[in-house]
Design a protein around this motif. Structure first.
Motif, PDB file in Angstrom:
ATOM      1  N   VAL A  94       0.853  -1.195   0.000  1.00  0.00           N
ATOM      2  CA  VAL A  94       0.000   0.000   0.000  1.00  0.00           C
ATOM      3  C   VAL A  94       0.882   1.236   0.000  1.00  0.00           C
ATOM      4  N   GLU A 140       0.610   5.366   0.707  1.00  0.00           N
ATOM      5  CA  GLU A 140      -0.257   6.391   1.278  1.00  0.00           C
ATOM      6  C   GLU A 140       0.451   7.753   1.278  1.00  0.00           C
ATOM      7  N   THR A 173       0.949  11.524   2.134  1.00  0.00           N
ATOM      8  CA  THR A 173       0.391  12.431   3.144  1.00  0.00           C
ATOM      9  C   THR A 173       0.746  13.883   2.868  1.00  0.00           C
ATOM     10  N   THR A 193       5.053  -0.402   8.550  1.00  0.00           N
ATOM     11  CA  THR A 193       4.907   0.895   7.898  1.00  0.00           C
ATOM     12  C   THR A 193       6.267   1.567   7.814  1.00  0.00           C
TER      13      THR A 193
END
Length: 373
Positions: free
Chosen positions: A317, A319, A321, A337
């Protein structure tokens, strides 16, 4: 002399013990934050300091004086509540000066105090308005102004920003930080928001189930957590916990991380971070703690000088920000992460070479959840 001392305080509600032998001390001018999940006892401890809840046992001292059995009015504290607790029929000016009036402070001094805090909090143009005419942020400033109009020994803030929207919380957090730096007042502040705790505090007390698990500076509780709970609670995104096997011996300990479908990874444990406890755990499963920022993109220009152990996981994944990018990757028997720079162009399903900074890693006992190294 400590501004506030709490010695072996316990608080029972019927058969339930909410505070369990709590002890701490802060010096004059320090900013202490009590942080923890809902129901951990932080608001009960705040109410005990304020005198709103009598303790079952233990002692509370303010400026060297025992106040354990004193009423709130006798303790010389000022409190800012989560709900603001403003008088709706009074103007802002009257709300700020009301406490001083009850203490029979002369009118000239009251007016001077109102003008001082109005200037400090930039609410001079609101003094003749009533609370119903104010926004949430303005009401919060008035509630702070009412506390600041006095000069007590300790200020207590009970989740004062929890009713504000996200942007206003950030703005008010900055205002509170500036206020403390300017006034040098002693503050005890309750929040469940660990970012609030990290940005505001001189000292953080992490609470769980009525106990203080760790008391230390923001840097200490973030980089040197005493157990798995503190490590996971502090930080956003939270620390990655990776199942590993400790192998090797003194001076050459390694953590073997097996990821299904991927190559087994052996991560060297820094010799300077060894502890006697590691010798007893060789061959056993432990938990490796890595913060997202302990992963960095591999830079080919650095070649052999690049720091950390290289791995090339498949990214599951991505992501973005804005300021950085969070990547989810398979590591051990779960996911981890990683935080990388905003220019990273990797896509989900692709592989990316990352390096792990083991010099900042931590290790926990799988059974007790206590820190091993």
């Amino acid at each position: 002399m400590a501004a506030l001392e709490i010695n072996n305080v316990c608080k029972d509600f019927g058969s339930e013990q909410v505070l369990k032998d709590v002890s701490l001390a802060i010096d004059s001018g320090e900013f202490l934050i009590l942080v923890g999940p809902s129901g951990c006892g932080k608001s009960t401890l705040m109410n005990a300091i304020a005198g709103l809840e009598p303790v079952t046992s233990g002692e509370i001292r303010i400026a060297g004086e025992s106040v354990t059995w004193q009423t709130p009015a006798e303790r010389d504290i000022a409190m800012v509540f989560q709900s603001y607790a403003l008088y709706p029929s009074m103007t802002v000016r009257q709300n700020i000066s009301f406490g001083l009036e009850m203490r029979k402070v002369p009118k000239a001094e009251r007016e001077a105090a109102v003008e001082r805090v109005a200037d400090l909090l930039q609410i001079g143009h609101l003094l003749e308005r009533k609370p119903s005419q104010l926004s949430g942020g303005q009401r919060q400033r008035v509630a702070m102004g009412r506390a600041l109009a006095r000069e007590p020994k300790v200020y207590l803030f009970d989740e004062p920003l929890s009713n504000l929207d996200a942007k206003l919380r950030v703005d008010m957090r900055t205002e509170i930080k500036k206020l403390h730096q300017r006034l040098g007042t002693t503050i005890v502040y309750v929040t469940h928001d660990q970012i609030e705790a990290m940005t505001l505090a001189d000292c953080i007390a992490v609470m769980r189930d009525g106990r203080i698990l760790q008391l230390g500076s923001p840097d200490e509780v973030y980089n040197d957590p005493v157990d798995l709970f503190v490590a996971g609670f502090m930080g956003s995104p939270s620390m990655n916990f990776i199942s590993a096997t400790l192998v090797g011996g003194s001076g050459a300990y390694r953590l073997r991380v097996e990821t299904p479908g991927e190559e087994t990874l052996e991560l060297p444990w820094p010799q300077e971070r060894e502890t006697p406890a590691l010798g007893e755990k060789v061959g056993e499963r432990v938990i490796l703690g890595l913060r997202p920022e302990h992963f960095t993109e591999d830079d080919a220009r650095l070649g052999e000088y690049a720091e950390g152990v290289a791995l090339t996981p498949r990214i599951t994944v991505v992501e973005p920000t804005g300021a950085d990018i969070l990547l989810q990757l398979k590591l051990g028997d779960g996911e981890a992460t990683a935080r990388v720079g905003p220019k990273c162009r990797v896509k989900a399903g692709e592989r990316l070479t990352l390096r792990i900074d083991m010099g900042r890693a931590v290790m926990f006992d799988r059974e007790t959840e206590k820190r091993l190294a």
